[in-house]
Design a protein around this motif. Structure first.
Motif, PDB file in Angstrom:
ATOM      1  N   ASP A 120       0.859  -1.187   0.000  1.00 22.85           N
ATOM      2  CA  ASP A 120       0.000   0.000   0.000  1.00 22.85           C
ATOM      3  C   ASP A 120       0.894   1.234   0.000  1.00 22.85           C
ATOM      4  O   ASP A 120       2.136   1.140  -0.040  1.00 22.85           O
ATOM      5  CB  ASP A 120      -0.968  -0.025   1.182  1.00 22.85           C
ATOM      6  N   GLU A 121       0.291   2.410   0.057  1.00 23.83           N
ATOM      7  CA  GLU A 121       1.078   3.643  -0.063  1.00 23.83           C
ATOM      8  C   GLU A 121       2.093   3.787   1.067  1.00 23.83           C
ATOM      9  O   GLU A 121       3.232   4.215   0.839  1.00 23.83           O
ATOM     10  CB  GLU A 121       0.141   4.857  -0.104  1.00 23.83           C
ATOM     11  N   ARG A 122       1.700   3.430   2.281  1.00 20.90           N
ATOM     12  CA  ARG A 122       2.605   3.568   3.429  1.00 20.90           C
ATOM     13  C   ARG A 122       3.790   2.622   3.309  1.00 20.90           C
ATOM     14  O   ARG A 122       4.940   3.026   3.483  1.00 20.90           O
ATOM     15  CB  ARG A 122       1.837   3.282   4.728  1.00 20.90           C
ATOM     16  N   VAL A 123       3.521   1.354   3.021  1.00 22.96           N
ATOM     17  CA  VAL A 123       4.600   0.370   2.883  1.00 22.96           C
ATOM     18  C   VAL A 123       5.516   0.754   1.733  1.00 22.96           C
ATOM     19  O   VAL A 123       6.753   0.686   1.845  1.00 22.96           O
ATOM     20  CB  VAL A 123       4.015  -1.044   2.666  1.00 22.96           C
ATOM     21  N   ALA A 124       4.921   1.161   0.616  1.00 25.01           N
ATOM     22  CA  ALA A 124       5.721   1.553  -0.542  1.00 25.01           C
ATOM     23  C   ALA A 124       6.632   2.736  -0.210  1.00 25.01           C
ATOM     24  O   ALA A 124       7.807   2.766  -0.588  1.00 25.01           O
ATOM     25  CB  ALA A 124       4.801   1.901  -1.710  1.00 25.01           C
ATOM     26  N   GLU A 125       6.095   3.713   0.516  1.00 23.06           N
ATOM     27  CA  GLU A 125       6.898   4.882   0.898  1.00 23.06           C
ATOM     28  C   GLU A 125       8.075   4.483   1.779  1.00 23.06           C
ATOM     29  O   GLU A 125       9.205   4.932   1.571  1.00 23.06           O
ATOM     30  CB  GLU A 125       6.022   5.888   1.629  1.00 23.06           C
ATOM     31  N   MET A 126       7.825   3.624   2.775  1.00 18.30           N
ATOM     32  CA  MET A 126       8.867   3.226   3.709  1.00 18.30           C
ATOM     33  C   MET A 126       9.946   2.369   3.037  1.00 18.30           C
ATOM     34  O   MET A 126      11.132   2.454   3.394  1.00 18.30           O
ATOM     35  CB  MET A 126       8.254   2.455   4.883  1.00 18.30           C
ATOM     36  N   LEU A 127       9.563   1.563   2.046  1.00 15.50           N
ATOM     37  CA  LEU A 127      10.536   0.684   1.373  1.00 15.50           C
ATOM     38  C   LEU A 127      11.035   1.271   0.055  1.00 15.50           C
ATOM     39  O   LEU A 127      11.783   0.614  -0.667  1.00 15.50           O
ATOM     40  CB  LEU A 127       9.913  -0.692   1.127  1.00 15.50           C
ATOM     41  N   ARG A 128      10.593   2.506  -0.259  1.00 11.45           N
ATOM     42  CA  ARG A 128      10.994   3.200  -1.492  1.00 11.45           C
ATOM     43  C   ARG A 128      10.625   2.374  -2.723  1.00 11.45           C
ATOM     44  O   ARG A 128      11.438   2.163  -3.630  1.00 11.45           O
ATOM     45  CB  ARG A 128      12.492   3.512  -1.486  1.00 11.45           C
ATOM     46  N   LEU A 129       9.382   1.947  -2.738  1.00 14.02           N
ATOM     47  CA  LEU A 129       8.840   1.188  -3.860  1.00 14.02           C
ATOM     48  C   LEU A 129       7.646   1.945  -4.435  1.00 14.02           C
ATOM     49  O   LEU A 129       7.250   2.999  -3.917  1.00 14.02           O
ATOM     50  CB  LEU A 129       8.389  -0.205  -3.389  1.00 14.02           C
ATOM     51  N   ASN A 130       7.065   1.392  -5.480  1.00 21.32           N
ATOM     52  CA  ASN A 130       5.845   1.958  -6.041  1.00 21.32           C
ATOM     53  C   ASN A 130       4.644   1.238  -5.430  1.00 21.32           C
ATOM     54  O   ASN A 130       4.684   0.017  -5.228  1.00 21.32           O
ATOM     55  CB  ASN A 130       5.818   1.800  -7.559  1.00 21.32           C
ATOM     56  N   PRO A 131       3.574   1.955  -5.117  1.00 20.01           N
ATOM     57  CA  PRO A 131       2.371   1.292  -4.602  1.00 20.01           C
ATOM     58  C   PRO A 131       1.930   0.182  -5.552  1.00 20.01           C
ATOM     59  O   PRO A 131       1.944   0.347  -6.773  1.00 20.01           O
ATOM     60  CB  PRO A 131       1.340   2.426  -4.549  1.00 20.01           C
ATOM     61  N   GLY A 132       1.564  -0.950  -4.991  1.00 16.58           N
ATOM     62  CA  GLY A 132       1.128  -2.070  -5.808  1.00 16.58           C
ATOM     63  C   GLY A 132       2.214  -3.073  -6.107  1.00 16.58           C
ATOM     64  O   GLY A 132       1.925  -4.175  -6.600  1.00 16.58           O
ATOM     65  N   GLU A 133       3.475  -2.732  -5.820  1.00 15.84           N
ATOM     66  CA  GLU A 133       4.557  -3.696  -6.031  1.00 15.84           C
ATOM     67  C   GLU A 133       4.452  -4.821  -5.006  1.00 15.84           C
ATOM     68  O   GLU A 133       3.952  -4.642  -3.897  1.00 15.84           O
ATOM     69  CB  GLU A 133       5.927  -3.016  -5.899  1.00 15.84           C
ATOM     70  N   ASP A 134       4.955  -5.998  -5.395  1.00 15.09           N
ATOM     71  CA  ASP A 134       4.954  -7.137  -4.482  1.00 15.09           C
ATOM     72  C   ASP A 134       5.954  -6.928  -3.342  1.00 15.09           C
ATOM     73  O   ASP A 134       7.073  -6.440  -3.569  1.00 15.09           O
ATOM     74  CB  ASP A 134       5.327  -8.423  -5.225  1.00 15.09           C
TER      75      ASP A 134
END
Length: 248
Positions: A120-134
């Motif tokens: 989700d947006e929070r996890v993606a932000e913290m891991l420097r990924l794009n939302p929706g990535e595995d």
């Protein structure tokens, strides 16, 4: 038999009498002669038992209350507090197994889920990924002396996909990350916040709904500043105390 029966204070040694009384109470709690919720004798009763002054007794009791070993209830008395586990992960990256071992506690882990999910947006932000990535999602319930103590959600990038084939009931998270140089933790940024447990958290942690829990958010980085883990852990407020060492 009263737990203080046949226990004495040695007035012929240089150890302060208040400290001897304090140690007597600590030892009784440690070996189970005094248990959580037990009421202690009054200051006057302890003074008479050990033939010491009320001032001496009061100092011992006051220090134990200030340290959280005992607690007072107005007009009722002084009682033994619930055991609290000292957590020092505010000082070190990896869990301090030596500290827990020194506290004579048994630690176990139960994996509640381990799967690939969409960030989700929070996890993606913290891991420097794009939302929706595995990402890998690891949800665990950790126990102290067979009592639920911590509910932990961890999210990791797909470079950690080998975790799906690893028994994370027996393997610690940082133990797993240390297996490869590219995932080895170098430092972490952690935040602590007191919150109220929701219904599901309360059920898993065996506490009442809206009981206080310590929510800790952690982002762990490798030596090249890549985030390798984002986690949110909920520590029971009644069984944990957090220690932070500050050097001047």
């Amino acid at each position: 038999m009263h737990p203080f029966t046949n226990v004495t204070i040695d007035k012929n040694v240089p150890v302060p009498m208040y400290y001897q009384l304090k140690k007597i109470i600590q030892d009784m709690i440690k070996d189970g002669r005094l248990k959580a919720g037990d009421m202690l004798p009054t200051e006057m009763e302890l003074s008479e038992m050990f033939s010491i002054s009320r001032t001496t007794t009061r100092q011992a009791m006051m220090e134990l209350v200030m340290e959280g070993t005992l607690y007072r209830v107005k007009s009722k008395g002084t009682f033994v507090s619930e055991n609290k586990v000292v957590q020092d992960f505010t000082n070190v990256i990896r869990a301090s197994h030596n500290l827990l071992r020194a506290q004579n506690v048994k630690t176990t882990t139960k994996v509640l889920s381990l799967s690939v999910v969409k960030a989700d947006e929070r996890v993606a932000e913290m891991l420097r990924l794009n939302p929706g990535e595995d990402v890998i999602h690891l949800k665990r319930l950790r126990f102290i002396n067979n009592e639920p103590n911590v509910l932990a959600d961890a999210y990791l990038p797909m470079v950690c996909k080998d975790m799906l084939e690893t028994d994370m009931n027996e393997t610690g998270l940082y133990q797993f990350l240390d297996m490869r140089e590219e995932t080895t933790p170098a430092y972490a940024v952690r935040e602590l916040q007191a919150v109220a447990a929701d219904e599901k958290e309360a059920e898993l942690l065996n506490i009442r709904r809206e009981a206080p829990v310590q929510s800790t958010t952690s982002v762990t980085y490798t030596k090249d500043d890549r985030p390798i883990e984002y986690s949110v852990s909920k520590f029971r407020g009644d069984t944990n105390v957090f220690r932070c060492e500050v050097r001047i």
